[in-house]
Design an enzyme around this catalytic site. Structure first.
Site, PDB file in Angstrom:
ATOM      1  N   LEU A  98      17.434  -8.356  -2.391  1.00  0.00           N
ATOM      2  CA  LEU A  98      18.306  -7.873  -3.466  1.00  0.00           C
ATOM      3  C   LEU A  98      19.574  -7.173  -2.954  1.00  0.00           C
ATOM      4  O   LEU A  98      20.647  -7.367  -3.535  1.00  0.00           O
ATOM      5  CB  LEU A  98      17.541  -6.914  -4.374  1.00  0.00           C
ATOM      6  CG  LEU A  98      16.971  -7.483  -5.651  1.00  0.00           C
ATOM      7  CD1 LEU A  98      16.183  -6.423  -6.409  1.00  0.00           C
ATOM      8  CD2 LEU A  98      18.041  -8.068  -6.531  1.00  0.00           C
ATOM      9  N   VAL A 101      22.909  -9.133  -2.699  1.00  0.00           N
ATOM     10  CA  VAL A 101      23.716  -9.290  -3.904  1.00  0.00           C
ATOM     11  C   VAL A 101      24.270  -7.942  -4.360  1.00  0.00           C
ATOM     12  O   VAL A 101      25.430  -7.843  -4.761  1.00  0.00           O
ATOM     13  CB  VAL A 101      22.872  -9.926  -5.031  1.00  0.00           C
ATOM     14  CG1 VAL A 101      23.649 -10.005  -6.326  1.00  0.00           C
ATOM     15  CG2 VAL A 101      22.368 -11.288  -4.601  1.00  0.00           C
ATOM     16  N   GLU A 102      23.451  -6.916  -4.287  1.00  0.00           N
ATOM     17  CA  GLU A 102      23.855  -5.607  -4.814  1.00  0.00           C
ATOM     18  C   GLU A 102      24.954  -4.945  -3.985  1.00  0.00           C
ATOM     19  O   GLU A 102      25.913  -4.429  -4.536  1.00  0.00           O
ATOM     20  CB  GLU A 102      22.639  -4.674  -4.898  1.00  0.00           C
ATOM     21  CG  GLU A 102      21.618  -5.084  -5.933  1.00  0.00           C
ATOM     22  CD  GLU A 102      22.137  -4.966  -7.355  1.00  0.00           C
ATOM     23  OE1 GLU A 102      22.986  -4.096  -7.632  1.00  0.00           O
ATOM     24  OE2 GLU A 102      21.688  -5.759  -8.195  1.00  0.00           O
ATOM     25  N   SER A 103      24.803  -4.938  -2.657  1.00  0.00           N
ATOM     26  CA  SER A 103      25.712  -4.146  -1.822  1.00  0.00           C
ATOM     27  C   SER A 103      26.095  -4.806  -0.504  1.00  0.00           C
ATOM     28  O   SER A 103      26.791  -4.181   0.301  1.00  0.00           O
ATOM     29  CB  SER A 103      25.048  -2.812  -1.487  1.00  0.00           C
ATOM     30  OG  SER A 103      23.911  -3.055  -0.644  1.00  0.00           O
ATOM     31  N   GLN A 120      22.577   0.097  -5.168  1.00  0.00           N
ATOM     32  CA  GLN A 120      23.550   0.243  -6.246  1.00  0.00           C
ATOM     33  C   GLN A 120      22.991   0.954  -7.475  1.00  0.00           C
ATOM     34  O   GLN A 120      23.007   0.431  -8.598  1.00  0.00           O
ATOM     35  CB  GLN A 120      24.134  -1.121  -6.619  1.00  0.00           C
ATOM     36  CG  GLN A 120      25.084  -1.660  -5.567  1.00  0.00           C
ATOM     37  CD  GLN A 120      26.344  -0.830  -5.455  1.00  0.00           C
ATOM     38  OE1 GLN A 120      27.221  -0.931  -6.293  1.00  0.00           O
ATOM     39  NE2 GLN A 120      26.442  -0.010  -4.413  1.00  0.00           N
TER      40      GLN A 120
END
Length: 188
Positions: A98, A101-103, A120
Site C-alpha cells: 500500500l 501508492v500512498e507515499s 498517509q
C-alpha cells in the site's frame, strides 16, 4: 540459498507457539524466503479483479520500472518490519505494498490534503488510532507507530465492511464514509 527441498524443519518444543506457516511454499517459513518479495507473493490473499482501470494503473507501473526501482529502494528500509507486522496479524501481504501508492515509501510525504507519512494518515485519523502529533513529533511519520496504526485501521475497516479486504483497502484510500455511502447506494 538452499533449495526448497533442502529445508530442514526443526520441531517446536511442546508448549511453545508454532510459527504461522500459512504463507509458506514447500515447507518454508516466512523467514526462509530468498527475498522479501517472494515472501510477500507467498502471502497474497486478495482476489484478482478484472477492471480496465486496474489494468491502466498496472500498465503504468510496468512501463515505469525506474520509478519502482526508486520506490523499492526506499522500501528496503521498512518493508521487512511491515511484512512481519502483517504476518503477525494474519492479514493479506498485499497490504505491505500500500505505501507504494500512498507515499512511494517516503515517510515524510505530505499530501495536499495534509495526509502525512508512509501510510498517509490524515490528522484526525491519526489521532483516532493513537498517533501522537505535536510541535516536536508527528507519529504519522514514525514508521513503526504508523505501521501499527495502519494495520489497526485496516483491520477495523475489514471488520466494519463485512470482512472484505478489498472494501477495507478502498475505504483506506477514499474514506470509510464514502465506501459506506456506496455500499448503501448499491443495496438500495
Amino acid at each position: 540459498p538452499a533449495a526448497a527441498t533442502d529445508v530442514v524443519v526443526t520441531p517446536v518444543p511442546e508448549g511453545e507457539a508454532t510459527p504461522d506457516t500459512t504463507h509458506t511454499l514447500a515447507g518454508m517459513t516466512p523467514e526462509q524466503y530468498p527475498d522479501v518479495f517472494d515472501r510477500i507473493r507467498a502471502g497474497f490473499k486478495l482476489e484478482d479483479i478484472e477492471s480496465r482501470q486496474i489494468d491502466v494503473q498496472a500498465n503504468w507501473y510496468a512501463n515505469n520500472p525506474e520509478y519502482l526501482e526508486r520506490v523499492f529502494g526506499r522500501a528496503g528500509l521498512y518493508l521487512h518490519h511491515i511484512v512481519q507486522e502483517i504476518e503477525r496479524r494474519g492479514m493479506p501481504l498485499e497490504l505491505a505494498l500500500l505505501p507504494v501508492v500512498e507515499s512511494a515509501f517516503e515517510p515524510y510525504a505530505r499530501s495536499w490534503a495534509t495526509a502525512n507519512g508512509l501510510w498517509q494518515f490524515m490528522p484526525g485519523t491519526g489521532e483516532r488510532f493513537n498517533l501522537k502529533q505535536d510541535w516536536w513529533y508527528d507519529g504519522r511519520r514514525d514508521v513503526l507507530e504508523s505501521t501499527r496504526a495502519a494495520m489497526d485501521y485496516l483491520q477495523y475497516m475489514h471488520d466494519e465492511f463485512f470482512n472484505d479486504w478489498l472494501l477495507a483497502v478502498a475505504a483506506y484510500n477514499c474514506g470509510e464514509f464514502r465506501v459506506q455511502r456506496e455500499v448503501n447506494k448499491n443495496r438500495a
